[in-house]
Design an enzyme around this catalytic site. Structure first.
Site, PDB file in Angstrom:
ATOM      1  N   HIS A   1       0.812  -1.223   0.000  1.00  9.97           N
ATOM      2  CA  HIS A   1       0.000   0.000   0.000  1.00  9.97           C
ATOM      3  C   HIS A   1       0.842   1.268   0.000  1.00  9.97           C
ATOM      4  O   HIS A   1       0.324   2.360  -0.097  1.00  9.97           O
ATOM      5  CB  HIS A   1      -0.920   0.038   1.225  1.00  9.97           C
ATOM      6  CG  HIS A   1      -0.184   0.360   2.500  1.00  9.97           C
ATOM      7  ND1 HIS A   1       0.575  -0.564   3.167  1.00  9.97           N
ATOM      8  CD2 HIS A   1      -0.059   1.506   3.203  1.00  9.97           C
ATOM      9  CE1 HIS A   1       1.109  -0.001   4.236  1.00  9.97           C
ATOM     10  NE2 HIS A   1       0.754   1.258   4.286  1.00  9.97           N
TER      11      HIS A   1
HETATM   12  C1  UD1 Z   1      -1.624   6.041   5.289  1.00 14.23           C
HETATM   13  C2  UD1 Z   1      -0.313   6.497   5.891  1.00 14.23           C
HETATM   14  C3  UD1 Z   1       0.686   5.340   5.889  1.00 14.23           C
HETATM   15  C4  UD1 Z   1       0.089   4.127   6.582  1.00 14.23           C
HETATM   16  C5  UD1 Z   1      -1.252   3.777   5.963  1.00 14.23           C
HETATM   17  C6  UD1 Z   1      -1.895   2.670   6.738  1.00 14.23           C
HETATM   18  C7  UD1 Z   1       0.350   8.833   5.559  1.00 14.23           C
HETATM   19  C8  UD1 Z   1       1.269   9.732   4.826  1.00 14.23           C
HETATM   20  N1  UD1 Z   1       0.289   7.566   5.118  1.00 14.23           N
HETATM   21  O1  UD1 Z   1      -1.370   5.684   3.928  1.00 14.23           O
HETATM   22  O2  UD1 Z   1       1.858   5.712   6.574  1.00 14.23           O
HETATM   23  O3  UD1 Z   1       0.973   3.047   6.419  1.00 14.23           O
HETATM   24  O4  UD1 Z   1      -2.107   4.929   6.013  1.00 14.23           O
HETATM   25  O5  UD1 Z   1      -2.806   1.970   5.956  1.00 14.23           O
HETATM   26  O6  UD1 Z   1      -0.275   9.240   6.493  1.00 14.23           O
HETATM   27  N2  UD1 Z   1      -8.582   5.460   0.707  1.00 14.23           N
HETATM   28  C9  UD1 Z   1      -9.841   4.919   0.623  1.00 14.23           C
HETATM   29  N3  UD1 Z   1     -10.523   4.722   1.793  1.00 14.23           N
HETATM   30  C10 UD1 Z   1     -10.022   5.053   3.005  1.00 14.23           C
HETATM   31  C11 UD1 Z   1      -8.763   5.619   3.067  1.00 14.23           C
HETATM   32  C12 UD1 Z   1      -8.048   5.809   1.901  1.00 14.23           C
HETATM   33  O7  UD1 Z   1     -10.339   4.605  -0.451  1.00 14.23           O
HETATM   34  O8  UD1 Z   1     -10.711   4.850   4.027  1.00 14.23           O
HETATM   35  C13 UD1 Z   1      -7.829   5.654  -0.559  1.00 14.23           C
HETATM   36  C14 UD1 Z   1      -8.004   7.044  -1.140  1.00 14.23           C
HETATM   37  O9  UD1 Z   1      -7.982   6.927  -2.535  1.00 14.23           O
HETATM   38  C15 UD1 Z   1      -6.753   7.757  -0.675  1.00 14.23           C
HETATM   39  C16 UD1 Z   1      -5.720   6.647  -0.664  1.00 14.23           C
HETATM   40  O10 UD1 Z   1      -6.432   5.486  -0.276  1.00 14.23           O
HETATM   41  O11 UD1 Z   1      -6.385   8.815  -1.516  1.00 14.23           O
HETATM   42  C17 UD1 Z   1      -4.568   6.892   0.279  1.00 14.23           C
HETATM   43  O12 UD1 Z   1      -5.040   7.130   1.612  1.00 14.23           O
HETATM   44  P1  UD1 Z   1      -4.153   7.980   2.632  1.00 14.23           P
HETATM   45  O13 UD1 Z   1      -4.792   7.998   3.961  1.00 14.23           O
HETATM   46  O14 UD1 Z   1      -3.786   9.263   2.045  1.00 14.23           O
HETATM   47  O15 UD1 Z   1      -2.805   7.182   2.693  1.00 14.23           O
HETATM   48  P2  UD1 Z   1      -2.525   5.634   2.882  1.00 14.23           P
HETATM   49  O16 UD1 Z   1      -1.910   5.131   1.625  1.00 14.23           O
HETATM   50  O17 UD1 Z   1      -3.725   4.945   3.399  1.00 14.23           O
HETATM   51  N1  UDP Z   2      -3.971  -5.446   8.721  1.00 12.96           N
HETATM   52  C1  UDP Z   2      -5.293  -5.873   8.830  1.00 12.96           C
HETATM   53  N2  UDP Z   2      -5.939  -6.281   7.698  1.00 12.96           N
HETATM   54  C2  UDP Z   2      -5.335  -6.296   6.484  1.00 12.96           C
HETATM   55  C3  UDP Z   2      -3.989  -5.862   6.381  1.00 12.96           C
HETATM   56  C4  UDP Z   2      -3.336  -5.433   7.522  1.00 12.96           C
HETATM   57  O1  UDP Z   2      -5.853  -5.889   9.925  1.00 12.96           O
HETATM   58  O2  UDP Z   2      -5.984  -6.687   5.494  1.00 12.96           O
HETATM   59  C5  UDP Z   2      -3.285  -4.950   9.933  1.00 12.96           C
HETATM   60  C6  UDP Z   2      -1.977  -5.625  10.247  1.00 12.96           C
HETATM   61  O3  UDP Z   2      -2.162  -6.754  11.057  1.00 12.96           O
HETATM   62  C7  UDP Z   2      -1.192  -4.525  10.940  1.00 12.96           C
HETATM   63  C8  UDP Z   2      -1.734  -3.258  10.355  1.00 12.96           C
HETATM   64  O4  UDP Z   2      -2.948  -3.607   9.685  1.00 12.96           O
HETATM   65  O5  UDP Z   2      -1.472  -4.503  12.332  1.00 12.96           O
HETATM   66  C9  UDP Z   2      -0.763  -2.665   9.385  1.00 12.96           C
HETATM   67  O6  UDP Z   2      -1.350  -1.580   8.743  1.00 12.96           O
HETATM   68  P1  UDP Z   2      -0.809  -0.992   7.390  1.00 12.96           P
HETATM   69  O7  UDP Z   2      -0.021  -2.010   6.678  1.00 12.96           O
HETATM   70  O8  UDP Z   2      -1.979  -0.404   6.694  1.00 12.96           O
HETATM   71  O9  UDP Z   2       0.086   0.231   7.877  1.00 12.96           O
HETATM   72  P2  UDP Z   2       1.614   0.361   8.327  1.00 12.96           P
HETATM   73  O10 UDP Z   2       1.871  -0.582   9.431  1.00 12.96           O
HETATM   74  O11 UDP Z   2       2.454   0.108   7.127  1.00 12.96           O
HETATM   75  O12 UDP Z   2       1.704   1.782   8.737  1.00 12.96           O
END
Ligand code: UD1
Ligand code: UDP
Length: 439
Positions: free
Chosen positions: A208
């Site tokens: 992601h």
């Molecule tokens: C964010 C965090 C990342 C973390 C991740 C956990 C930042 C800079 N990034 O990344 O560090 O690892 O969360 O998962 O804060 N979207 C949806 N539904 C949602 C949320 C997001 O469709 O509920 C889609 C949207 O198109 C959005 C994209 O995902 O633009 C990215 O979401 P965003 O919260 O900006 O960053 P993540 O990639 O989720």
């Molecule tokens: N996770 C989850 N469901 C999924 C994928 C990940 O519950 O389908 C959990 C995972 O066990 C971990 C957390 O989400 O605790 C990690 O989140 P993510 O990878 O989105 O963010 P990051 O840790 O990279 O910030």
């Protein structure tokens, strides 16, 4: 000023990692207000964890939603500022490195409200990663920093942060995992059969991160590797798809092929995901939390990045960095599977660098014990202005602190010995221009 702390979260991993903190704040009798930024909003990335992990309902929702980094950060700051004005808390608490976290650090520190940063001191040394920028800012604004590992502690010292601002707490990811792995095991048969996989016969993947999803070359490189693991080697590859990755696969015209070859699911609940992780052959991921969890469960990891801030997992021999290169991902995954028993056997007896599952208790106890003293005092109230530097002797003398500290003992286990002993305190009074003129 209210005798309470404001706890802020906004994304999936923050909810998961805060679950033990909420639990222990309650046990210790610390009053808190839970603010949800709304950076994540899909049920599968937010509410599911509140329900599953018994997290309290947020009292505020800032409605930040998706957007550019600046828009998300600014919206979260503006929303949080209003809450801080209304509640006047003793401190603000947040975990990790998202835009929600950096916004919390900025909004609270600019109001002279102490910011308490959980999971502080991680460094990938890669400033093209948005999370690295967020960490650096949050760590340097933090009033108290809860380091999840010894290496994180050392990173903070090496950046000149005084040791009296750092608490070596461990990572709450271990607490939540140990507490829930039993429940995950109870549902694992059902989860595996509903997805159509057998124990130790499939590969689990999460992707992601911005650097991978928003760069077509990298995303194509990764998914080509996954397709090959299915086509050439006959493995089932299970990918619970983050919405960000889903959107990009559609945009790059890859979704049809991917769906045909891989086992794609919605983002899973925590218990379902842990159940799948424990029973897989190897996990391929660019997630931070997943690397920590896989280490804790002693599941081999191929990291889909060129660096990691979870350095211990590599040093301890359970993780390998493959980046987004198709051939390398395939080769390393196959090697991990081939040598799986030996690799896992080798780390079985080693300690978990992320702690013993009591991080939440330590953090909440520290907050309880220090709540009354959490204030940023005005400088004109300081009798004798003192500049205090905490210097790490080795950094100053030869810039080789990390080289020296990361040694290996006879069993090949990396040793980080008493980082505290390397710290010398140098306190300097501001010199007055007229002093020492006669000597
Ligand atoms: C964010 C965090 C990342 C973390 C991740 C956990 C930042 C800079 N990034 O990344 O560090 O690892 O969360 O998962 O804060 N979207 C949806 N539904 C949602 C949320 C997001 O469709 O509920 C889609 C949207 O198109 C959005 C994209 O995902 O633009 C990215 O979401 P965003 O919260 O900006 O960053 P993540 O990639 O989720
Ligand atoms: N996770 C989850 N469901 C999924 C994928 C990940 O519950 O389908 C959990 C995972 O066990 C971990 C957390 O989400 O605790 C990690 O989140 P993510 O990878 O989105 O963010 P990051 O840790 O990279 O910030």
């Amino acid at each position: 000023m209210a005798n309470e702390v404001v706890v802020v979260a906004g994304t999936r991993p923050e909810l998961i990692k805060l679950a033990p903190v909420f639990k222990w704040l309650e046990v210790r009798g610390v009053d808190y207000v839970f603010v949800w930024s709304g950076q994540h909003y899909d049920y599968e990335l937010s509410r599911v964890f509140i329900e599953e992990l018994n997290i309290p309902e947020p009292q505020y929702d800032l409605g930040v939603g998706s957007g550019s980094h600046s828009v998300q950060t600014a919206k979260a700051m503006m929303g949080l500022e209003k809450v801080l004005d209304e509640r006047k808390p003793r401190a603000v608490v947040a975990v990790g490195d998202t835009n929600t976290v950096v916004a919390s650090a900025l909004a609270s520190s600019k109001k002279n409200i102490p910011f308490l940063h959980i999971e502080s001191g991680l460094r990938s040394w890669d400033k093209t990663m948005p999370e690295e920028l967020n960490r650096i800012v949050a760590d340097h604004l933090g009033f108290t920093l809860f380091a999840p590992s010894k290496l994180a502690y050392i990173n903070l010292l090496a950046e000149g942060i005084p040791s009296n601002r750092i608490v070596l707490s461990g990572n709450t990811v271990v607490d939540v995992l140990l507490e829930n792995v039993g429940l995950a095991r109870e549902i694992s048969d059902r989860v595996l059969s509903s997805i159509g996989v057998e124990e130790r016969e499939y590969i689990l993947v999460t992707v992601h991160r911005q650097e991978n999803t928003d760069n077509p070359r990298r995303l194509i490189g990764i998914f080509n590797a996954l397709n090959r693991l299915v086509e050439d080697y006959g493995y089932k590859v299970v990918v619970p798809l983050h919405p960000r990755t889903r959107n990009r696969l559609i945009e790059y015209g890859l979704m049809d092929t991917v769906k045909e070859k891989l086992t794609i699911t919605r983002p899973l609940g925590y218990l379902e995901f842990i159940a799948l992780m424990e029973k897989c052959l190897v996990v391929l991921t660019d997630s931070g939390g997943v690397q920590e969890e896989a280490y804790t469960l002693r599941v081999p990891i191929v990291t889909l990045r060129y660096n990691t801030e979870r350095i211990e997992t590599v040093l301890y021999g359970l993780n390998v960095l493959a980046g987004a290169d198709t051939n390398r991902i395939v080769e390393y995954t196959i090697k991990m599977i081939e040598y799986r028993d030996k690799i896992v056997g080798n780390v079985k007896g080693k300690p978990n660098p992320y702690g013993d599952g009591r991080a939440g208790e330590r953090i909440a106890s520290w907050i309880k014990d220090n709540l009354d003293e959490l204030t940023i005092s005005d400088v004109d109230l300081t009798d004798e202005p003192i500049v205090s530097y905490k210097l790490v002797r080795e950094v100053v003398e030869n810039h080789k602190l990390l080289d020296k500290l990361i040694g290996f003992n006879a069993d090949g286990v990396p040793v980080l010995e008493n980082p505290m002993e390397l710290v010398v305190r140098v306190s300097l009074r501001w010199p007055k221009p007229w002093e020492n003129l006669d000597s």
